[in-house]
Design an enzyme around this catalytic site. Structure first.
Site, PDB file in Angstrom:
ATOM      1  N   MET A  69       0.821  -1.206   0.000  1.00  0.00           N
ATOM      2  CA  MET A  69       0.000   0.000   0.000  1.00  0.00           C
ATOM      3  C   MET A  69       0.856   1.259   0.000  1.00  0.00           C
ATOM      4  O   MET A  69       0.653   2.167  -0.808  1.00  0.00           O
ATOM      5  CB  MET A  69      -0.944   0.002   1.205  1.00  0.00           C
ATOM      6  N   VAL A 145       0.741   1.905   7.774  1.00  0.00           N
ATOM      7  CA  VAL A 145       1.378   0.811   8.509  1.00  0.00           C
ATOM      8  C   VAL A 145       0.336  -0.267   8.814  1.00  0.00           C
ATOM      9  O   VAL A 145      -0.811  -0.184   8.388  1.00  0.00           O
ATOM     10  CB  VAL A 145       2.044   1.317   9.806  1.00  0.00           C
ATOM     11  N   GLU A 147      -2.522  -2.683  10.225  1.00  0.00           N
ATOM     12  CA  GLU A 147      -3.844  -2.341  10.760  1.00  0.00           C
ATOM     13  C   GLU A 147      -3.987  -2.789  12.214  1.00  0.00           C
ATOM     14  O   GLU A 147      -4.659  -3.787  12.521  1.00  0.00           O
ATOM     15  CB  GLU A 147      -4.941  -2.982   9.904  1.00  0.00           C
ATOM     16  N   LYS A 152      -0.869   2.218  15.337  1.00  0.00           N
ATOM     17  CA  LYS A 152      -1.223   3.485  14.701  1.00  0.00           C
ATOM     18  C   LYS A 152      -1.241   4.636  15.711  1.00  0.00           C
ATOM     19  O   LYS A 152      -0.809   5.750  15.404  1.00  0.00           O
ATOM     20  CB  LYS A 152      -2.566   3.357  13.978  1.00  0.00           C
ATOM     21  N   SER A 174      -8.386   1.153   6.814  1.00  0.00           N
ATOM     22  CA  SER A 174      -9.575   0.790   6.054  1.00  0.00           C
ATOM     23  C   SER A 174     -10.799   0.590   6.943  1.00  0.00           C
ATOM     24  O   SER A 174     -11.926   0.629   6.457  1.00  0.00           O
ATOM     25  CB  SER A 174      -9.317  -0.490   5.251  1.00  0.00           C
ATOM     26  N   HIS A 195      -8.104   6.994   2.531  1.00  0.00           N
ATOM     27  CA  HIS A 195      -8.060   5.553   2.296  1.00  0.00           C
ATOM     28  C   HIS A 195      -7.961   5.248   0.809  1.00  0.00           C
ATOM     29  O   HIS A 195      -8.895   5.482   0.048  1.00  0.00           O
ATOM     30  CB  HIS A 195      -9.297   4.886   2.897  1.00  0.00           C
TER      31      HIS A 195
END
Length: 235
Positions: A69, A145, A147, A152, A174, A195
């Site tokens: 990502m 980074v 999930e 986070k 997400s 996102h």
């Protein structure tokens, strides 16, 4: 089918058949879906709550994480002509991330979508390292980074301490609740969600999430960035 018919029937008859085919297609569910998408993509750009709100100036962007990502986001930013600083947790991870990004540019070069000069320019505008503090110079930072809420929150606590005043801090989560992530930064008014979808350098949809305390100028910045990348931002 109609191209094949053009070699078999007189022009006048072919035009009548073509017209009949067109009318059938125009009434199809596929046609209705395409028209819906066409108008929806334009309607979604009108966000009444952002009328008259100026986005913040974005000249340099940071990306935290160089996995699938993060690398895709970095490439998308580079395509838009933005200098990108990508940060990983170690020198080894940074080197792997750099190779991941380079591989995307290499494929574009091999396919003829870019030439050697553009390839060199994009590589030169993309910096990948493990020096977290270099993100302090960025106007907008996108976190991409793992999930995990605790990870986070730790990242945003660190970003809140080093990011320059006015910098927009964006999470690519997400599904996690962004408000606790924003709170960890100590500057929730600067935090939004941005996102992307995999692969981020190709997929057009970008969700821009307004958090409980997001300043509208930060949200407007997320929308403006997505547009600059040639994406369709949905607030």
């Amino acid at each position: 089918e109609m191209v094949a018919q053009s070699a078999k029937v007189p022009l006048a008859e072919g035009l009548l058949r073509e017209r009949a085919q067109f009318m059938d297609l125009m009434a199809s569910t596929q046609s209705r879906a395409l028209r819906h998408a066409f108008f929806a993509e334009r309607e979604v750009l009108r966000v009444p709550s952002l009328d008259g709100i100026a986005p913040r100036k974005i000249e340099t962007v940071g990306v935290l994480g160089a996995g699938t990502m993060g690398a895709g986001i970095a490439v998308a930013l580079s395509y838009a002509g933005l200098p990108v600083t990508v940060i990983e947790t170690s020198a080894a991870a940074a080197e792997a991330g750099k190779e991941r990004i380079k591989a995307t540019y290499d494929r574009a070069l091999k396919s003829g979508r870019i030439d050697a000069s553009v390839h060199a320019r994009r590589m030169a505008s993309t910096t990948v390292s493990d020096r977290f503090e270099t993100l302090g110079a960025c106007d907008l930072i996108v976190e991409a980074v793992f999930e995990d809420m605790a990870i986070k929150q730790d990242v945003f606590c660190r970003l809140g301490a080093i990011a320059k005043p006015g910098a927009v801090l964006a999470t690519n989560t997400s599904y996690l609740d962004i408000d606790p992530i924003a709170a960890a930064s100590g500057r929730a008014h600067d935090v939004i969600g941005i996102h992307f979808f995999v692969p981020a350098n190709i997929m057009k949809l970008v969700e821009v999430i307004r958090c409980a305390k997001s300043d509208l100028s930060a949200v407007a910045t997320g929308v403006a960035l997505a547009k600059r990348l040639g994406k369709v931002p949905v607030v």
